[in-house]
Design a protein around this motif. Structure first.
Motif, PDB file in Angstrom:
ATOM      1  N   ALA A  99      49.774  53.496  47.496  1.00 46.78           N
ATOM      2  CA  ALA A  99      48.513  53.655  46.771  1.00 46.78           C
ATOM      3  C   ALA A  99      47.937  52.278  46.472  1.00 46.78           C
ATOM      4  CB  ALA A  99      48.725  54.429  45.475  1.00 46.78           C
ATOM      5  N   ARG A 100      46.658  52.094  46.745  1.00 50.02           N
ATOM      6  CA  ARG A 100      46.016  50.822  46.427  1.00 50.02           C
ATOM      7  C   ARG A 100      45.444  50.892  45.001  1.00 50.02           C
ATOM      8  NH1 ARG A 100      40.346  50.980  47.395  1.00 50.02           N
ATOM      9  NH2 ARG A 100      39.659  53.007  48.181  1.00 50.02           N
ATOM     10  N   MET A 101      45.070  49.736  44.487  1.00 45.02           N
ATOM     11  CA  MET A 101      44.540  49.679  43.139  1.00 45.02           C
ATOM     12  C   MET A 101      43.039  49.951  43.151  1.00 45.02           C
ATOM     13  SD  MET A 101      44.669  49.427  39.919  1.00 45.02           S
ATOM     14  CE  MET A 101      46.448  49.202  39.831  1.00 45.02           C
ATOM     15  N   VAL A 102      42.655  50.999  42.489  1.00 39.21           N
ATOM     16  CA  VAL A 102      41.242  51.273  42.215  1.00 39.21           C
ATOM     17  C   VAL A 102      41.128  51.325  40.702  1.00 39.21           C
ATOM     18  CG1 VAL A 102      39.342  52.886  42.479  1.00 39.21           C
ATOM     19  CG2 VAL A 102      40.935  52.526  44.376  1.00 39.21           C
ATOM     20  N   ASP A 103      40.580  50.263  40.152  1.00 40.25           N
ATOM     21  CA  ASP A 103      40.592  50.035  38.714  1.00 40.25           C
ATOM     22  C   ASP A 103      39.157  49.893  38.235  1.00 40.25           C
ATOM     23  OD1 ASP A 103      40.827  48.863  36.165  1.00 40.25           O
ATOM     24  OD2 ASP A 103      41.258  46.897  37.016  1.00 40.25           O
ATOM     25  N   HIS A 104      38.756  50.659  37.230  1.00 41.15           N
ATOM     26  CA  HIS A 104      37.354  50.621  36.826  1.00 41.15           C
ATOM     27  C   HIS A 104      36.972  49.262  36.255  1.00 41.15           C
ATOM     28  CE1 HIS A 104      37.907  50.946  32.422  1.00 41.15           C
ATOM     29  NE2 HIS A 104      38.856  51.808  32.654  1.00 41.15           N
ATOM     30  N   GLY A 105      37.947  48.497  35.750  1.00 36.67           N
ATOM     31  CA  GLY A 105      37.653  47.141  35.305  1.00 36.67           C
ATOM     32  C   GLY A 105      37.313  46.241  36.482  1.00 36.67           C
ATOM     33  N   LEU A 106      38.075  46.378  37.566  1.00 36.93           N
ATOM     34  CA  LEU A 106      37.801  45.607  38.781  1.00 36.93           C
ATOM     35  C   LEU A 106      36.444  46.002  39.355  1.00 36.93           C
ATOM     36  CD1 LEU A 106      40.348  44.889  41.598  1.00 36.93           C
ATOM     37  CD2 LEU A 106      38.102  45.751  42.187  1.00 36.93           C
ATOM     38  N   THR A 107      36.162  47.303  39.362  1.00 34.31           N
ATOM     39  CA  THR A 107      34.888  47.788  39.900  1.00 34.31           C
ATOM     40  C   THR A 107      33.716  47.262  39.085  1.00 34.31           C
ATOM     41  OG1 THR A 107      35.961  49.801  40.709  1.00 34.31           O
ATOM     42  CG2 THR A 107      33.567  49.858  40.487  1.00 34.31           C
ATOM     43  N   GLN A 108      33.834  47.298  37.759  1.00 36.55           N
ATOM     44  CA  GLN A 108      32.772  46.788  36.900  1.00 36.55           C
ATOM     45  C   GLN A 108      32.544  45.299  37.137  1.00 36.55           C
ATOM     46  OE1 GLN A 108      30.781  48.423  34.819  1.00 36.55           O
ATOM     47  NE2 GLN A 108      29.733  46.630  33.973  1.00 36.55           N
ATOM     48  N   GLY A 109      33.640  44.544  37.217  1.00 34.45           N
ATOM     49  CA  GLY A 109      33.521  43.114  37.443  1.00 34.45           C
ATOM     50  C   GLY A 109      32.850  42.797  38.765  1.00 34.45           C
ATOM     51  N   MET A 110      33.228  43.506  39.834  1.00 36.95           N
ATOM     52  CA  MET A 110      32.628  43.265  41.139  1.00 36.95           C
ATOM     53  C   MET A 110      31.149  43.620  41.138  1.00 36.95           C
ATOM     54  SD  MET A 110      32.973  42.128  44.181  1.00 36.95           S
ATOM     55  CE  MET A 110      34.718  42.126  44.650  1.00 36.95           C
ATOM     56  N   THR A 111      30.810  44.730  40.501  1.00 31.96           N
ATOM     57  CA  THR A 111      29.411  45.145  40.445  1.00 31.96           C
ATOM     58  C   THR A 111      28.566  44.086  39.742  1.00 31.96           C
ATOM     59  OG1 THR A 111      30.056  47.474  40.423  1.00 31.96           O
ATOM     60  CG2 THR A 111      27.838  46.951  39.664  1.00 31.96           C
ATOM     61  N   GLU A 112      29.064  43.572  38.633  1.00 35.66           N
ATOM     62  CA  GLU A 112      28.325  42.548  37.896  1.00 35.66           C
ATOM     63  C   GLU A 112      28.135  41.291  38.749  1.00 35.66           C
ATOM     64  OE1 GLU A 112      30.404  41.851  34.263  1.00 35.66           O
ATOM     65  OE2 GLU A 112      30.041  43.884  33.484  1.00 35.66           O
ATOM     66  N   TRP A 113      29.187  40.878  39.444  1.00 33.77           N
ATOM     67  CA  TRP A 113      29.110  39.663  40.266  1.00 33.77           C
ATOM     68  C   TRP A 113      28.107  39.834  41.402  1.00 33.77           C
ATOM     69  CZ3 TRP A 113      29.836  37.671  45.120  1.00 33.77           C
ATOM     70  CH2 TRP A 113      30.091  36.294  45.232  1.00 33.77           C
ATOM     71  N   VAL A 114      28.184  40.979  42.093  1.00 36.80           N
ATOM     72  CA  VAL A 114      27.272  41.232  43.217  1.00 36.80           C
ATOM     73  C   VAL A 114      25.829  41.273  42.729  1.00 36.80           C
ATOM     74  CG1 VAL A 114      26.543  42.965  44.901  1.00 36.80           C
ATOM     75  CG2 VAL A 114      28.962  42.365  44.702  1.00 36.80           C
ATOM     76  N   VAL A 115      25.575  42.025  41.669  1.00 41.00           N
ATOM     77  CA  VAL A 115      24.208  42.123  41.151  1.00 41.00           C
ATOM     78  C   VAL A 115      23.687  40.747  40.745  1.00 41.00           C
ATOM     79  CG1 VAL A 115      22.801  43.025  39.257  1.00 41.00           C
ATOM     80  CG2 VAL A 115      24.380  44.540  40.459  1.00 41.00           C
ATOM     81  N   GLY A 116      24.539  39.948  40.103  1.00 38.57           N
ATOM     82  CA  GLY A 116      24.130  38.621  39.671  1.00 38.57           C
ATOM     83  C   GLY A 116      23.700  37.737  40.823  1.00 38.57           C
ATOM     84  N   HIS A 117      24.476  37.746  41.902  1.00 38.00           N
ATOM     85  CA  HIS A 117      24.140  36.876  43.031  1.00 38.00           C
ATOM     86  C   HIS A 117      22.988  37.428  43.864  1.00 38.00           C
ATOM     87  CE1 HIS A 117      27.022  33.601  42.666  1.00 38.00           C
ATOM     88  NE2 HIS A 117      27.820  34.493  42.107  1.00 38.00           N
ATOM     89  N   VAL A 118      22.850  38.731  43.928  1.00 34.94           N
ATOM     90  CA  VAL A 118      21.665  39.296  44.587  1.00 34.94           C
ATOM     91  C   VAL A 118      20.408  38.893  43.812  1.00 34.94           C
ATOM     92  CG1 VAL A 118      20.419  41.436  45.093  1.00 34.94           C
ATOM     93  CG2 VAL A 118      22.826  41.209  45.739  1.00 34.94           C
ATOM     94  N   LEU A 119      20.449  39.010  42.498  1.00 29.67           N
ATOM     95  CA  LEU A 119      19.287  38.629  41.680  1.00 29.67           C
ATOM     96  C   LEU A 119      18.991  37.135  41.795  1.00 29.67           C
ATOM     97  CD1 LEU A 119      19.866  40.783  38.484  1.00 29.67           C
ATOM     98  CD2 LEU A 119      17.985  41.006  40.103  1.00 29.67           C
ATOM     99  N   ARG A 120      20.023  36.340  41.919  1.00 31.95           N
ATOM    100  CA  ARG A 120      19.836  34.898  42.107  1.00 31.95           C
ATOM    101  C   ARG A 120      18.987  34.626  43.343  1.00 31.95           C
ATOM    102  NH1 ARG A 120      24.632  31.472  44.734  1.00 31.95           N
ATOM    103  NH2 ARG A 120      23.483  29.559  45.222  1.00 31.95           N
ATOM    104  N   TYR A 121      19.335  35.279  44.458  1.00 32.83           N
ATOM    105  CA  TYR A 121      18.542  35.107  45.684  1.00 32.83           C
ATOM    106  C   TYR A 121      17.165  35.736  45.542  1.00 32.83           C
ATOM    107  CZ  TYR A 121      22.594  33.473  48.410  1.00 32.83           C
ATOM    108  OH  TYR A 121      23.645  32.755  48.918  1.00 32.83           O
ATOM    109  N   HIS A 122      17.132  36.950  45.020  1.00 27.14           N
ATOM    110  CA  HIS A 122      15.882  37.697  44.903  1.00 27.14           C
ATOM    111  C   HIS A 122      14.847  36.943  44.074  1.00 27.14           C
ATOM    112  CE1 HIS A 122      13.040  40.919  44.185  1.00 27.14           C
ATOM    113  NE2 HIS A 122      13.317  40.920  42.892  1.00 27.14           N
ATOM    114  N   LEU A 123      15.267  36.352  42.983  1.00 26.35           N
ATOM    115  CA  LEU A 123      14.350  35.669  42.072  1.00 26.35           C
ATOM    116  C   LEU A 123      14.115  34.205  42.435  1.00 26.35           C
ATOM    117  CD1 LEU A 123      15.676  37.121  38.689  1.00 26.35           C
ATOM    118  CD2 LEU A 123      13.633  37.831  39.956  1.00 26.35           C
TER     119      LEU A 123
END
Length: 310
Positions: free
Chosen positions: A87-111
């Protein structure tokens, strides 16, 4: 008889995870004995990370399952001595952290945030960025992390395309799959985010041919796996001005060698594998639940398809 759980990971993680797992198993009603050293033929479950030193599972004749602390399982999925469920690790803390990082860098480029930071030279250039619906973002990989990131970007109004090997259906996201879908996804995106696993099928997915499909000036964000990108091809595309900028969090060799061209390239941002990480509190909950399920005869969560490698 208590359930014997072997903790095989970096030694400094044991004092962090031991109280969390002990308390969680007690609350789940599982009588368990946790240790970092147990007779191999008495181990029921292994809580596993590749840096724990365990390579040969052959002596573990009573083993029921291996429960990974890592989301990526490429270092163990092909281990021929492992014949029990993984079983691999699917952790909602990891998911939240990744989502925040991706959104942040997408917005960096977008803006266009970099331009305003690095070119603050007294020149008044009042050029407003486009709105999110005018910007196409492509998420390559629609597993747990990719889907969460795609949903978050779609909620902000971005025109989001997702690509995966097999068909997916995510509300608000244009989902493509297969070779033809990859061509269409890359050809239409301005910001591409890589969240695929590292498998033989995904290695060098972005190479000279596929990078050329991206529109001139497109930006690339890779918090997934280093081998997804042909490094030489990316450097060529950057030097030619075809790729506008790349933000890279993962690499084939880590730490990234000090003499690697990425460090000094003006159109590359290097981050030191920080996009997200497993959070002990929430990860322990996932491990506990899988042990509880194993003892209750219920299906394990987040099982790895060994043929696919994820």
């Amino acid at each position: 008889m208590p359930v014997n759980v072997l903790f095989s990971a970096r030694p400094e993680l044991w004092p962090v995870y031991e109280p969390l797992l002990t308390k969680g198993l007690e609350q789940a009603g599982v009588d368990a004995h946790l240790a970092t050293d147990l007779p191999a033929d008495q181990v029921d479950y292994v809580v596993y990370a590749p840096n724990g030193g365990l390579l040969d599972f052959t002596p573990y004749t009573h083993l029921k399952a291996v429960l990974s602390l890592w989301a990526g399982v490429e270092k163990i999925a092909g281990n021929a001595s492992l014949t029990v469920p993984l079983a691999r690790m699917v952790d909602h803390g990891l998911t939240q952290g990744m989502t925040e990082w991706v959104v942040g860098h997408v917005l960096r480029y977008h803006l266009g945030i970099d331009r305003h930071i690095t070119l603050q030279d007294g020149t008044w250039t009042p050029e407003a960025p486009p709105l999110a619906p005018e910007r196409t973002v492509c998420i390559l990989g629609l597993g747990m992390l990719g889907e969460a990131s795609a949903r978050a970007l779609a909620a902000l109004g971005f025109n989001v395309t997702g690509w995966s090997r097999s068909p997916k259906d995510i509300p608000g996201v244009t989902c493509l799959h297969g070779d033809e879908g990859l061509h269409d996804a890359l050809a239409s995106t301005e910001i591409a985010v890589l969240l695929l696993p590292d498998t033989p099928a995904t290695e060098n997915l972005l190479n000279a041919e596929t990078l050329a499909l991206l529109p001139k000036g497109a930006c690339l964000i890779n918090p997934g796996r280093g081998p997804l990108i042909d490094d030489d091809a990316l450097l060529d595309a950057l030097n030619a001005g075809h790729i506008g900028h790349a933000t890279l969090d993962v690499f084939r060799v880590e730490p990234l060698p000090i003499d690697h061209p990425y460090w000094a390239h003006p159109n590359v941002t290097v981050t030191p594998h920080i996009a997200s990480e497993t959070r002990p509190v929430t990860a322990a909950q996932v491990i506990v639940e899988n042990i509880r399920r194993g003892e209750a005869g219920e299906p394990y969560l987040h099982l790895v398809d060994r043929a696919l490698g994820y």
